[in-house]
Design a protein around this motif. Structure first.
Motif, PDB file in Angstrom:
ATOM      1  N   LEU A 250      10.785   6.411   6.199  1.00  0.00           N
ATOM      2  CA  LEU A 250      10.394   7.374   7.122  1.00  0.00           C
ATOM      3  C   LEU A 250       9.957   8.553   6.706  1.00  0.00           C
ATOM      4  CD1 LEU A 250      12.689   6.363  10.069  1.00  0.00           C
ATOM      5  CD2 LEU A 250      10.471   5.348   9.384  1.00  0.00           C
ATOM      6  N   SER A 251      10.224   9.097   5.427  1.00  0.00           N
ATOM      7  CA  SER A 251      10.056  10.226   4.706  1.00  0.00           C
ATOM      8  C   SER A 251       8.416  10.006   3.908  1.00  0.00           C
ATOM      9  CB  SER A 251      10.905  10.836   3.922  1.00  0.00           C
ATOM     10  OG  SER A 251      11.017  10.069   2.659  1.00  0.00           O
ATOM     11  N   ILE A 252       8.014   8.916   3.838  1.00  0.00           N
ATOM     12  CA  ILE A 252       6.802   8.685   2.983  1.00  0.00           C
ATOM     13  C   ILE A 252       5.799   8.229   3.836  1.00  0.00           C
ATOM     14  CG2 ILE A 252       5.899   7.036   1.209  1.00  0.00           C
ATOM     15  CD1 ILE A 252       9.069   6.668   0.304  1.00  0.00           C
TER      16      ILE A 252
ATOM     17  N   GLY B  33       1.962   5.975  -0.937  1.00  0.00           N
ATOM     18  CA  GLY B  33       2.888   6.604  -0.144  1.00  0.00           C
ATOM     19  C   GLY B  33       3.056   8.122  -0.771  1.00  0.00           C
ATOM     20  N   GLN B  34       3.166   8.927   0.047  1.00  0.00           N
ATOM     21  CA  GLN B  34       3.548  10.421  -0.416  1.00  0.00           C
ATOM     22  C   GLN B  34       4.529  10.963   0.596  1.00  0.00           C
ATOM     23  OE1 GLN B  34      -0.285  12.350  -0.364  1.00  0.00           O
ATOM     24  NE2 GLN B  34      -0.405  12.093  -2.646  1.00  0.00           N
TER      25      GLN B  34
ATOM     26  N   LYS C 135       0.911   9.457   8.230  1.00  0.00           N
ATOM     27  CA  LYS C 135       1.722   8.568   9.335  1.00  0.00           C
ATOM     28  C   LYS C 135       2.579   7.716   8.210  1.00  0.00           C
ATOM     29  CE  LYS C 135      -0.607   9.101  13.216  1.00  0.00           C
ATOM     30  NZ  LYS C 135      -0.055   9.737  14.265  1.00  0.00           N
ATOM     31  N   HIS C 136       3.811   7.502   8.795  1.00  0.00           N
ATOM     32  CA  HIS C 136       4.875   6.663   8.072  1.00  0.00           C
ATOM     33  C   HIS C 136       4.498   5.066   8.638  1.00  0.00           C
ATOM     34  CE1 HIS C 136       7.612   6.327  11.398  1.00  0.00           C
ATOM     35  NE2 HIS C 136       7.835   7.762  11.207  1.00  0.00           N
TER      36      HIS C 136
ATOM     37  N   ILE D 157       0.960  -1.180  -0.009  1.00  0.00           N
ATOM     38  CA  ILE D 157       0.051   0.022   0.020  1.00  0.00           C
ATOM     39  C   ILE D 157       0.927   1.189  -0.075  1.00  0.00           C
ATOM     40  CG2 ILE D 157      -1.722   1.622   1.432  1.00  0.00           C
ATOM     41  CD1 ILE D 157      -2.876  -1.369   2.324  1.00  0.00           C
ATOM     42  N   TYR D 158       1.961   1.359   0.757  1.00  0.00           N
ATOM     43  CA  TYR D 158       2.748   2.498   0.865  1.00  0.00           C
ATOM     44  C   TYR D 158       3.645   2.692  -0.538  1.00  0.00           C
ATOM     45  CZ  TYR D 158       2.353   3.966   5.616  1.00  0.00           C
ATOM     46  OH  TYR D 158       2.149   4.628   6.701  1.00  0.00           O
TER      47      TYR D 158
END
Length: 804
Positions: free
Chosen positions: A272-274, A112-113, A279-280, A107-108
């Motif tokens: 951890l930046s995405i 993820g953004q 939430k990461h 999913i990330y």
């Protein structure tokens, strides 16, 4: 529809012929050793497995080919036993075992953004970027562990006021003092003294800053030239030694700290930046199951998703619901599998079967309610009925009253253990079961009598106690706990409420540290050091201990058995095997053949060369392991000539086939052997065989075996015995025997501390401490304390209503 079994006769089974109904919830009960496992696991499951493999075209010779005459109506079987679900890999976590972590990573990768980004290309990220076990995703500083275990050498160094000669000598003598003086040690210190123009008598505190840094951390360069300083700093010397030792042997030296790079989230900076929903993935993995489900439900409706991602979210939520159903809502996805109890691990497996949604399977579970509070058992019982409604047959081997009460059919084995068991004494409904006169289990359910106490418990302000002050380990909320000594004290509460944090992770390490000073004078702590996982982070006990001087030592008895060689058996574990081999080596035939003790060892010169003393040849089929009897020794494990030697007409192989009860009678003239074996009989385990592999023991059996070994050591003084859920695997009949033995310990001047859920046992305790009110961060407080009668009157207690 039925499973029809004709003349089941494996082990102690007495030619059982019966019909087991299919598509029902069946509970199999009876005293330990009555034949339950022989019938359910070793007969039904083995045959179900054989039929399935044969249908796939895979030949599989069942070891017990003559264990029954005929079985009809069997479907494929899946067995989940506590002893087969242990996973000792600390990198295995709840998220990876349930595959929820894998689904979240996809999913990330899809949605993820990064901060400030409006959208990304779906192929921009790979799922491995969001997984700590992947080289793409793991934090480079901690390797994906989230924490760093460091050796803090400063903790053991002498006081700064001591001379540098004393410091230097200490470094070279660590961890054990050696009498011999090596010339190069003196030479190195001389080099240092001359280089910095100080004296060997200079206190460490008086060294100039440059000299102090060199004294601690200097390491000479590889290229040595004239005038080059040859000296090794004391930190360097000790750290080099620690590399060759198991640092877990020195828990006081270990400091576990959060990884500064990833802050415990286990992942690299890019992952951890995405974020999704701000939430990461590391933050999601540290939420408990309930919090994560709430977050994902909101995310599910907060924005549009592709059909693929919508399917992934639905699948994750289904798995999280199943975790909640089996009473594991307090866990998070990063919780390491080796830290789970046997019951928790097994409930994880139940969850995976619940979420699989298959039918026509025979599921067999071994004590799935182990480690569950009475209040939590309702959901697990519901899950069995759900599996049944999907078209499966659910067979549960269980002693718990609430599970027995909800069964469609009860099968009770007995009447007793070993040769006095092996029959079905009752088969039918719960209502009729309670009226059964043949069943010992039914009698205990009707009467619920406790054994009489033959001691006076000493409790009150004037009597000695152990106290933990400001306990904050894990989720404990800065609590103060007083543990009365000279009594049986029970620690109770919901799963995850902080019982293990208080006892296993706080009290035991604190006692261990406290007894270090006495270590040379006595045996202050008994704990299987080899059971500690070398790769697991050392828990920092956060509390202050008072009253350790009131006991002479502590005996810790958990359910875990160390990972030993598969040849380890009951006789070797108890320490009677050496005595037995000595007896055989003293027989006339043995002396004539020049046999020694090692000739009667299946791990040494006496072993069968074909199977190396295993008695079987191991075969692998994928992840399954099968055992065929050794064609050379026919499973007897020894060379032919060794089996010529007999003692009282029995060979050494015959002795391994004896039950503890038989062996106790056979060796009654040998005090050391009969005393140890007699203790096991007292604990209701006379049915186990001397040659039985330790890998075949349940958690409860392993714990009682350890307890018997400790009781056989003649511990003198006033000791604290700590037992972790000792009634796992015990019927009421066997539990009563355990309580009698614990009562004897109190009468002998010792103290007992139990982590326990069983209301029958808790009602027998002299004093209870209940933690809660919830699990995880919702627990960690003392919500009730007092005698069982006082606990029953306290409205805040979740345990009180279930006490008899």
């Amino acid at each position: 529809m039925h499973i029809e079994v004709y003349n089941a006769k494996l082990h102690n089974l007495k030619n059982i012929t019966t019909k087991v109904p299919k598509h029902q919830f069946i509970v199999v009960t009876g005293v330990s050793g009555s034949g339950k496992s022989s019938f359910i696991f070793d007969t039904l499951h083995q045959e179900g497995q054989r039929i399935y493999l044969e249908a796939l075209g895979i030949a599989h010779d069942v070891q017990h080919y003559d264990s029954f005459d005929m079985i009809l109506g069997l479907s494929p079987t899946i067995a989940v036993q506590q002893r087969t679900v242990s996973n000792l890999n600390p990198r295995s976590v709840v998220g990876s075992v349930t595959r929820i972590l894998n689904l979240l990573a996809i999913i990330y990768a899809q949605e993820g953004q990064r901060a400030g980004e409006s959208q990304h290309q779906p192929d921009e990220y790979v799922p491995g970027l969001f997984m700590f076990n992947s080289p793409h995703g793991s934090c480079p500083a901690c390797g994906g562990r989230g924490s760093v275990v460091e050796v803090n050498v400063a903790k053991i160094l002498p006081p700064p006021s001591e001379t540098i000669e004393h410091w230097h000598q200490f470094a070279y003598q660590f961890p054990h003092a050696k009498n011999e003086e090596k010339e190069y040690v003196h030479k190195r210190l001389d080099n240092f003294v001359k280089h910095f123009q100080v004296s060997t008598e200079t206190p460490f505190a008086a060294l100039p800053e440059e000299a102090r840094e060199a004294f601690l951390n200097y390491r000479p360069r590889r290229t040595q030239s004239k005038g080059h300083l040859i000296f090794y700093g004391v930190h360097v010397v000790i750290e080099e030694k620690l590399k060759k030792l198991n640092v877990q042997q020195f828990p006081d030296l270990l400091t576990t700290r959060l990884c500064a790079r990833c802050q415990g989230f286990r992942l690299g900076p890019e992952a951890l930046s995405i974020t999704i929903g701000d939430k990461h993935i590391g933050q999601l993995c540290q939420m408990n199951v309930s919090e994560l489900a709430a977050f994902l439900r909101h995310y599910q409706t907060a924005r549009p998703h592709t059909p693929f991602v919508a399917h992934l979210l639905a699948e994750i939520l289904r798995k999280l619901d199943c975790l909640e159903t089996v009473g594991l809502s307090y866990l998070n996805l990063y919780r390491e599998i080796p830290t789970l109890s046997g019951g928790e691990t097994q409930r994880l497996h139940i969850m995976s079967h619940l979420s699989a949604k298959v039918d026509s399977i025979i599921y067999i579970f071994d004590e799935p309610t182990a480690g569950l509070h009475e209040q939590e058992k309702e959901k697990i019982i519901e899950s069995f009925h759900r599996l049944k409604q999907q078209g499966n047959t659910v067979i549960v081997v269980e002693h718990d009253e609430s599970v027995i009460r909800h069964a469609d059919t009860i099968m009770d084995f007995g009447p007793l253990a070993g040769q006095f068991g092996g029959s079905i004494v009752y088969q039918g409904s719960y209502a009729d079961f309670l009226t059964s006169r043949e069943s010992i289990t039914a009698r205990y359910l009707r009467e619920k009598k406790h054994p009489p106490k033959k001691y006076a418990s000493r409790m009150g302000a004037s009597f000695p106690k152990l106290s933990l002050r400001n306990a904050r380990t894990h989720h404990l909320k800065n609590i103060d706990v007083d543990l009365p000594l000279g009594a049986i004290v029970g620690i109770c509460g919901l799963s995850g409420s902080g019982k293990s944090s208080l006892v296993i992770d706080t009290l035991i390490p604190k006692l261990q540290s406290s007894f270090k000073a006495k270590a040379g004078k006595q045996r202050p702590l008994v704990e299987e050091e080899e059971e500690r996982e070398g790769d697991s982070a050392y828990t920092q006990a956060d509390a202050r201990l008072e009253g350790a001087e009131n006991i002479d030592g502590c005996v810790v008895v958990t359910q875990k058995l160390a990972r030993r060689h598969e040849n380890s058996c009951v006789a070797t574990f108890l320490g009677v095997w050496d005595h037995i081999r000595y007896i055989f080596s003293m027989q006339e035939e043995a002396i004539a053949l020049q046999f020694t003790r090692s000739s009667f060892s299946f791990n040494s010169t006496g072993s069968c060369p074909a199977c190396n003393g295993n008695g079987h040849i191991k075969r692998w089929l994928g992840q399954q392991t099968f055992y065929d009897p050794c064609p050379s020794c026919q499973g007897k494990r020894f060379k032919r000539e060794v089996l010529q030697v007999r003692y009282k007409e029995r060979t050494i192989s015959d002795v391994l086939e004896m039950s503890v009860t038989e062996a106790c009678e056979f060796f009654r003239d040998h005090g050391k052997i009969s005393k140890l074996l007699g203790t096991i009989e007292e604990l209701g385990m006379g049915y186990i065989l001397l040659g039985q592999s330790l890998t075949t023991l349940s958690g409860g059996e392993a714990q009682r075996l350890k307890l018997a070994r400790e009781l056989g050591k003649n511990t003198k003084g006033s000791y604290l015995y700590i037992l972790d859920e000792p009634t796992v695997g015990l019927s009421y009949y066997d539990t009563e025997k355990l309580l009698i033995l614990l009562g004897k310990l109190i009468a002998s001047g010792h103290s007992v501390l139990l982590i326990e859920h069983d209301p029958y046992v808790l009602a027998y305790c002299d004093y209870l401490i209940e933690l809660g009110p919830g699990a995880g961060d919702k627990g960690g407080e003392v919500i009730a304390k007092g005698t069982p009668e006082e606990i029953k009157q306290q409205a805040c207690s979740l345990t009180g209503p279930f006490l008899p």
